[in-house]
Design an enzyme around this catalytic site. Structure first.
Site, PDB file in Angstrom:
ATOM      1  N   GLU A 256      -0.766   2.880   6.935  1.00 24.04           N
ATOM      2  CA  GLU A 256      -0.795   3.983   5.961  1.00 24.04           C
ATOM      3  C   GLU A 256      -1.402   5.237   6.561  1.00 24.04           C
ATOM      4  O   GLU A 256      -0.970   6.348   6.261  1.00 24.04           O
ATOM      5  CB  GLU A 256      -1.555   3.569   4.690  1.00 24.04           C
ATOM      6  CG  GLU A 256      -1.029   2.318   3.978  1.00 24.04           C
ATOM      7  CD  GLU A 256       0.474   2.297   3.760  1.00 24.04           C
ATOM      8  OE1 GLU A 256       1.075   3.384   3.674  1.00 24.04           O
ATOM      9  OE2 GLU A 256       1.047   1.186   3.698  1.00 24.04           O
TER      10      GLU A 256
ATOM     11  N   ALA B 236       0.856  -1.181   0.000  1.00 23.24           N
ATOM     12  CA  ALA B 236       0.000   0.000   0.000  1.00 23.24           C
ATOM     13  C   ALA B 236       0.892   1.231   0.000  1.00 23.24           C
ATOM     14  O   ALA B 236       2.088   1.129   0.254  1.00 23.24           O
ATOM     15  CB  ALA B 236      -0.889   0.011   1.235  1.00 23.24           C
ATOM     16  N   MET B 237       0.302   2.388  -0.282  1.00 28.23           N
ATOM     17  CA  MET B 237       1.094   3.627  -0.354  1.00 28.23           C
ATOM     18  C   MET B 237       0.294   4.785   0.223  1.00 28.23           C
ATOM     19  O   MET B 237      -0.849   5.006  -0.153  1.00 28.23           O
ATOM     20  CB  MET B 237       1.477   3.884  -1.814  1.00 28.23           C
ATOM     21  CG  MET B 237       2.227   5.170  -2.039  1.00 28.23           C
ATOM     22  SD  MET B 237       3.839   5.158  -1.220  1.00 28.23           S
ATOM     23  CE  MET B 237       4.023   6.884  -0.822  1.00 28.23           C
ATOM     24  N   GLU B 238       0.967   5.525   1.113  1.00 32.49           N
ATOM     25  CA  GLU B 238       0.294   6.505   1.965  1.00 32.49           C
ATOM     26  C   GLU B 238       0.026   7.873   1.358  1.00 32.49           C
ATOM     27  O   GLU B 238      -0.152   8.830   2.106  1.00 32.49           O
ATOM     28  CB  GLU B 238       1.144   6.697   3.216  1.00 32.49           C
ATOM     29  CG  GLU B 238       2.498   7.415   2.992  1.00 32.49           C
ATOM     30  CD  GLU B 238       3.689   6.492   2.763  1.00 32.49           C
ATOM     31  OE1 GLU B 238       3.473   5.350   2.324  1.00 32.49           O
ATOM     32  OE2 GLU B 238       4.827   6.919   3.011  1.00 32.49           O
ATOM     33  N   ASN B 239      -0.008   8.027   0.031  1.00 37.24           N
ATOM     34  CA  ASN B 239      -0.217   9.354  -0.583  1.00 37.24           C
ATOM     35  C   ASN B 239      -1.211  10.170   0.218  1.00 37.24           C
ATOM     36  O   ASN B 239      -2.273   9.684   0.592  1.00 37.24           O
ATOM     37  CB  ASN B 239      -0.759   9.203  -2.003  1.00 37.24           C
ATOM     38  CG  ASN B 239      -0.047   8.133  -2.766  1.00 37.24           C
ATOM     39  OD1 ASN B 239       1.138   8.206  -2.979  1.00 37.24           O
ATOM     40  ND2 ASN B 239      -0.783   7.081  -3.135  1.00 37.24           N
TER      41      ASN B 239
ATOM     42  N   GLU C  54       8.934   4.720   8.191  1.00 35.46           N
ATOM     43  CA  GLU C  54       8.450   3.337   8.164  1.00 35.46           C
ATOM     44  C   GLU C  54       8.447   2.681   9.547  1.00 35.46           C
ATOM     45  O   GLU C  54       7.541   1.925   9.884  1.00 35.46           O
ATOM     46  CB  GLU C  54       9.260   2.512   7.160  1.00 35.46           C
ATOM     47  CG  GLU C  54       9.116   2.990   5.709  1.00 35.46           C
ATOM     48  CD  GLU C  54       7.671   3.062   5.231  1.00 35.46           C
ATOM     49  OE1 GLU C  54       6.779   2.488   5.882  1.00 35.46           O
ATOM     50  OE2 GLU C  54       7.418   3.720   4.203  1.00 35.46           O
TER      51      GLU C  54
HETATM   52  N1  BES Z   1       5.592   3.785   1.993  1.00 31.77           N
HETATM   53  C1  BES Z   1       5.356   2.406   1.850  1.00 31.77           C
HETATM   54  C2  BES Z   1       5.184   1.949   0.426  1.00 31.77           C
HETATM   55  C3  BES Z   1       6.476   1.763  -0.327  1.00 31.77           C
HETATM   56  C4  BES Z   1       7.274   0.679  -0.067  1.00 31.77           C
HETATM   57  C5  BES Z   1       6.863   2.632  -1.304  1.00 31.77           C
HETATM   58  C6  BES Z   1       8.452   0.508  -0.764  1.00 31.77           C
HETATM   59  C7  BES Z   1       8.029   2.467  -1.998  1.00 31.77           C
HETATM   60  C8  BES Z   1       8.838   1.383  -1.737  1.00 31.77           C
HETATM   61  C9  BES Z   1       4.100   1.978   2.604  1.00 31.77           C
HETATM   62  O1  BES Z   1       3.761   2.785   3.669  1.00 31.77           O
HETATM   63  C10 BES Z   1       4.409   0.624   3.171  1.00 31.77           C
HETATM   64  O2  BES Z   1       5.182   0.556   4.083  1.00 31.77           O
HETATM   65  N2  BES Z   1       3.835  -0.430   2.605  1.00 31.77           N
HETATM   66  C11 BES Z   1       4.133  -1.762   3.036  1.00 31.77           C
HETATM   67  C12 BES Z   1       2.933  -2.390   3.629  1.00 31.77           C
HETATM   68  C13 BES Z   1       2.860  -2.013   5.064  1.00 31.77           C
HETATM   69  C14 BES Z   1       1.551  -2.233   5.665  1.00 31.77           C
HETATM   70  C15 BES Z   1       3.876  -2.738   5.909  1.00 31.77           C
HETATM   71  C16 BES Z   1       4.643  -2.571   1.887  1.00 31.77           C
HETATM   72  O3  BES Z   1       4.448  -2.170   0.757  1.00 31.77           O
HETATM   73  O4  BES Z   1       5.269  -3.576   2.128  1.00 31.77           O
HETATM   74 ZN    ZN Z   2       4.980   2.579   5.307  1.00 32.41          ZN
END
Ligand code: BES
Ligand code: ZN
Length: 927
Positions: A338, A302-305, A360
């Site tokens: 997110e 997922a992505m937190e835009n 993160e």
């Molecule tokens: N900001 C990340 C998404 C991301 C991950 C963007 C790697 C670019 C590169 C997002 O908040 C995130 O951490 N997503 C996780 C899922 C989360 C619930 C642990 C993911 O993608 O693994």
């Molecule tokens: Zn994240």
């Protein structure tokens, strides 16, 4: 002479085509300019399948901080029409035209450099206009294409989506693509009127396109100042489910029309957790709306835009008839993660990717608290804490691990930072701080930090300052201690310590020393240096206080950064056990003298085992199994600890034990002594399997939700070790499903046992069984169900079926989406037959795999995990080493993961050398 010619050639090139010679080659943008505002207009063409592209124009308002003759920004794979670039000074009295005289690019750093006709002067503001265009590609980053099938017409429906983090905004529009360049955005999207558009902010106005028939322009409100990686938009034909926030912000959950009925849970949970964060952080969610959207093709979980959070379908959509409790908990966790970013990451952003962990690690830690608040019955805080600790213990015991805070020079390095160290170790050290400072100071410090840096950027020292002030004010930290010194030892140093505790049984004291803990037992003492500031909490049998996580003492580091041996006066009697690290509040391992281990083993193997806190039971299992692996303890001691599991009825210690025992399974199962291990596992698992009534569907009568997960977990391993009737029952369930007239509508397999049942049945089954399940995958409309199926199709033991499956998973034309291919490969590679094939496949097809993923290497690095867990012979290790060496170029983006895998393989080989016989003898004594 040759040299001279070369020189002439280079100079000549420089004069004739300024385009390819970089005039600026540093990995960070120059600081002479600062963007203030972007007016971004993008027309998206989604109607004809062979002309899917976008055409845009961006006007950037730029303030000059220093005099400069060039504008350097990011642009990647965009066609920019140079003849139509505009530049104007818009500040002060003289509002006048400037222009761009020439341009050049630096492909290494994705720079687009414009040399200006007139010098830009400090203090002035300029407006730069850039027209650009590009194809929408099926890569899952930048501004890209996704699709789904309309189930009624069976026609492909196209949609567009964005994924910009960490550095792909530059693929969608020219911009200053670093997190420190915050600016506000006015986004305007043009598209055919059959579609809808969403972006970070609410719609301001919709008007007709000036020339294209049936096209409209949709302008969104101006955003707050934000980093480029958080910009998002999408053109689609989705529908949404509304929820309302108590503070009046609009909250909507979007999905393709046929999946909208799976949005209910996300629409209910999202606003609740958002409200919890408003209280926790003491700051209102600052935007007027928030959308969450399930994108059929999405690379990250997922992505937190900001204001428009995007998810995979499997992490946002929930179907009570198809998803398990574990699926539901996972998705709550992802949403909570997110939404935590809306504060930690979006409102306050790291200055540079070095501090990615602030984003993160925080989101990971706080998500556990958020889910705990909304679903106290899930006990998710302790569970997610344990997961974080165990994952960081594993990775961070490698020499090839890295510090939480890590210098970043290249785009590829940013991508590599999204790993267990940033997420899990980051989360673990934040929890440590929370527990040693106490609730009040932690919250006050956080609120202060967020208030101070809202809409700005910060680095870890800024957080330390706010927390130190709060802790001192509250008296939670002695005046001569500061958070900075303590935390730097955890975030700037690689690894974590093992504390060796030697008790003086008559004096009631213990001496504690520390050194770095490493899995590679050949590393000499001299290389295990390092010192960590350790808050010491402990209790004894008599005192039995597992609530107080505030430290009773500190282990300090000297001015030369050496550990200072510490004596604690613990008052435990000579016959009482002593436990350090209440609730595993600090990420270190604790090793005791033999007598204390004996006292602990006796307590665990008695009726009073539950007097030890459940997380500390998990800690004892994890620690002793690590120590036995690396030789600090023998397997006799370790097995005396694990033997108590015959009494254990709680998920947390079981998780800890099973994760560690799985590693033994992985290296033993290709050896002649595996039989004894299997018998031992059966002996451990039988009591709990029976206690939970095996494979029978008892879920509806379970008083506690935790038991559901325990049963899911236990049954899954029980079938692997052939416990009782597990396998036959699983096969019977599967047969019943196959006999259904309409298996896509009716599935008699209990939801929480599906993964086990499918895997077991496929492992024992025929080609028809496999094809049956594959068809169910193709027909399923539910993301989590599709994932469960993909992971279990790899359980087959038929060589040709597995080969076919691996090929399918990397074939862009197959029914497996790119985002899911790693699931398939991992599933194959985790099997005992599959491992041998996957190992070969990876080595032989590395070029194809590289091409398939590049430049999103994070997914590729995940393929290595199951391989590294199982390679345990010297010849295989050598093969992998030379493969890594020969394929350096192709493995560039996963250099770090490859090193870590090789080191893991080495520790497996060491285990076989030193432990295999001792272990085999010992385990036979425990049967
Ligand atoms: N900001 C990340 C998404 C991301 C991950 C963007 C790697 C670019 C590169 C997002 O908040 C995130 O951490 N997503 C996780 C899922 C989360 C619930 C642990 C993911 O993608 O693994
Ligand atoms: Zn994240």
């Amino acid at each position: 002479m040759k040299c001279f010619l070369l020189l002439v050639l280079v100079i000549g090139l420089d004069l004739s085509s300024a385009n390819s010679i970089p005039s600026y080659n540093h990995y960070r943008l120059p600081t002479a300019l600062r963007p203030q505002k972007y007016y971004l207009r993008i027309l998206t063409l989604l109607e004809s399948p062979d002309d899917l592209r976008f055409v845009g124009n961006v006007q950037i308002v730029i303030e000059a901080l220093k005099n400069t003759r060039n504008i350097t920004l990011h642009s990647k794979n965009l066609t920019i029409d140079e003849s139509r670039i505009t530049l104007r000074q818009i500040s002060g009295a003289s509002n006048k035209d400037n222009c761009v005289s020439s341009t050049s690019v630096n492909p290494t750093h994705d720079y687009y450099i414009m040399h200006t006709c007139e010098e830009l002067l400090a203090g002035n503001v300029y407006k730069l206009g850039l027209p650009f265009s590009a194809d929408l590609t099926r890569q899952l980053f930048g501004y890209y294409l996704s699709s789904y099938k309309n189930p009624v017409t069976n026609k492909t429906r196209w949609l567009s989506a964005t994924q910009f983090e960490p550095s792909f905004a530059r693929k969608a529009f020219p911009c200053f693509d670093e997190p420190g360049f915050k600016a506000s955005f006015v986004v305007t999207l043009g598209y055919h009127k059959q579609f809808k558009a969403i972006s970070n902010m609410p719609v301001r106005e919709i008007r007709k396109h000036e020339s294209l028939q049936n096209y409209i322009w949709c302008e969104f409100q101006e955003s707050v100042p934000m980093s480029t990686y958080l910009v998002a938009y999408s053109v689609n034909d989705f529908t949404f489910k509304p929820s309302t926030l108590p503070n009046g912000a609009l909250f909507r959950t979007w999905a393709r029309p046929n999946a909208i009925d799976q949005c209910n849970y996300a629409a209910e949970f999202g606003p609740k957790v958002l409200q919890y964060y408003e209280e926790f952080f003491g700051i209102r969610y600052p935007l007027p709306k928030i959308d969450q959207m399930a994108v059929p093709d999405f690379s990250a979980g997922a992505m937190e835009n900001w204001g428009l959070v995007k998810y995979r379908e499997s992490t946002l959509l929930y179907s009570p008839n198809h998803s398990s409790l574990a699926d539901k908990q996972d998705l709550a966790n992802v949403i909570a993660h997110e939404l935590a970013h809306q504060w930690f990451g979006n409102l306050v952003t790291m200055k540079w990717w070095t501090d990615l962990w602030l984003n993160e690690g925080f989101a990971t830690y706080v998500a556990g608290l958020g889910v705990q608040k909304i679903h106290p019955e899930w006990d998710s805080r302790d569970k997610s804490s344990l997961v974080a600790l165990m994952a960081s213990f594993r990775l961070d015991s490698l020499v090839s691990s890295h510090p939480i805070s890590r210098p970043i020079r290249m785009v590829a390095e940013i991508e590599e930072s999204f790993d267990a160290i940033s997420y899990q170790k980051g989360s673990a050290v934040l929890r440590m701080m929370h527990l040693f400072m106490g609730e009040e100071s932690f919250r006050t410090g956080l609120k202060e930090y967020l208030k101070l840096y809202a809409y700005k950027n910060a680095e870890q020292n800024n957080l330390w300052e706010s927390l130190t002030t709060a802790a001192h004010q509250n008296g939670a930290l002695a005046g001569h201690y500061d958070i900075n010194t303590i935390m730097d030892s955890w975030t700037l140093q690689t690894g974590y310590p093992v504390l060796n505790i030697t008790r003086d049984y008559s004096a009631g004291t213990a001496e504690i020393t520390q050194e770095r803990y490493l899995r590679n037992s050949q590393i000499p003492q001299a290389d295990r240096v390092g010192c960590w500031w350790v808050p010491l909490s402990y209790t004894s049998r008599e005192e039995n206080d597992f609530n107080t996580t505030a430290p009773k003492a500190w282990m300090e580091c000297s001015s030369t950064d050496e550990g200072v041996p510490t004596i604690i006066d613990h008052q435990a009697g000579p016959d009482e056990w002593l436990i350090l690290n209440i609730q595993l509040s600090t990420p270190y391992k604790a090793n005791y003298d033999a007598r204390n281990w004996k006292l602990l083993i006796d307590a665990l193997n008695s009726k009073e085992f539950e007097s030890i806190h459940v997380i500390n039971r998990a800690q004892l299992l994890d620690d002793v199994l690590y120590f036995a692996w690396t030789g600090e303890q023998d397997y006799e001691t370790a097995l005396q600890v694990t033997n108590y599991l015959r009494r254990e009825r709680d998920l947390i210690p079981w998780k800890s034990a099973l994760d560690n025992l799985k590693l033994l399974n992985r290296i033993l199962r290709q050896t002649p002594n595996f039989g004894s291990f299997k018998r031992y596992m059966k002996r451990l698992l039988t009591p709990i399997y029976e206690h939970l009534h095996g494979m029978n569907d008892t879920f509806s009568s379970m008083p506690q939700q935790d038991e559901v997960l325990l049963k899911t977990t236990v049954v899954n391993v029980a079938c692997q070790y052939d416990v009782s009737d597990c396998v036959t029952q699983a096969q019977a369930y599967f047969r019943r499903w196959r006999a259904e007239a309409n298996p896509d509508e009716n599935n008699p397999v209990p939801l929480n046992l599906r993964s086990t049942v499918y895997c077991t049945a496929i492992g024992q089954g025929t080609e028809e069984d496999w094809n049956f399940l594959w068809t169910r995958y193709r027909k399923s409309n539910v993301g989590s169900e599709r994932q469960t199926i993909l992971s279990t199709l790899g359980c087959s033991k038929e060589v040709w079926i597995l080969q076919r499956y691996m090929e399918k998973s990397f074939d862009p034309k197959s029914a497996i989406r790119k985002q899911d291919s790693s699931l398939c490969f991992q599933a194959v590679a985790s099997g005992q037959v599959g491992f041998l094939l996957a190992k070969q496949y990876f080595i032989e097809n590395v070029e194809l795999i590289h091409k398939y993923y590049y430049p999103q290497t994070r997914t590729m690095s995940r393929l290595l995990t199951p391989l590294s867990e199982q390679v345990s012979t010297l010849s295989d290790l050598k093969k992998f080493r030379s493969f890594a060496n020969d394929s350096r170029q192709l493995l560039k983006g996963i250099r770090q993961a490859m090193q870590q895998s090789l080191e893991t393989m080495l520790t497996n080989v060491q285990w076989m050398d030193w432990n295999y016989h001792q272990f085999s003898r010992t385990i036979r004594r425990h049967l």
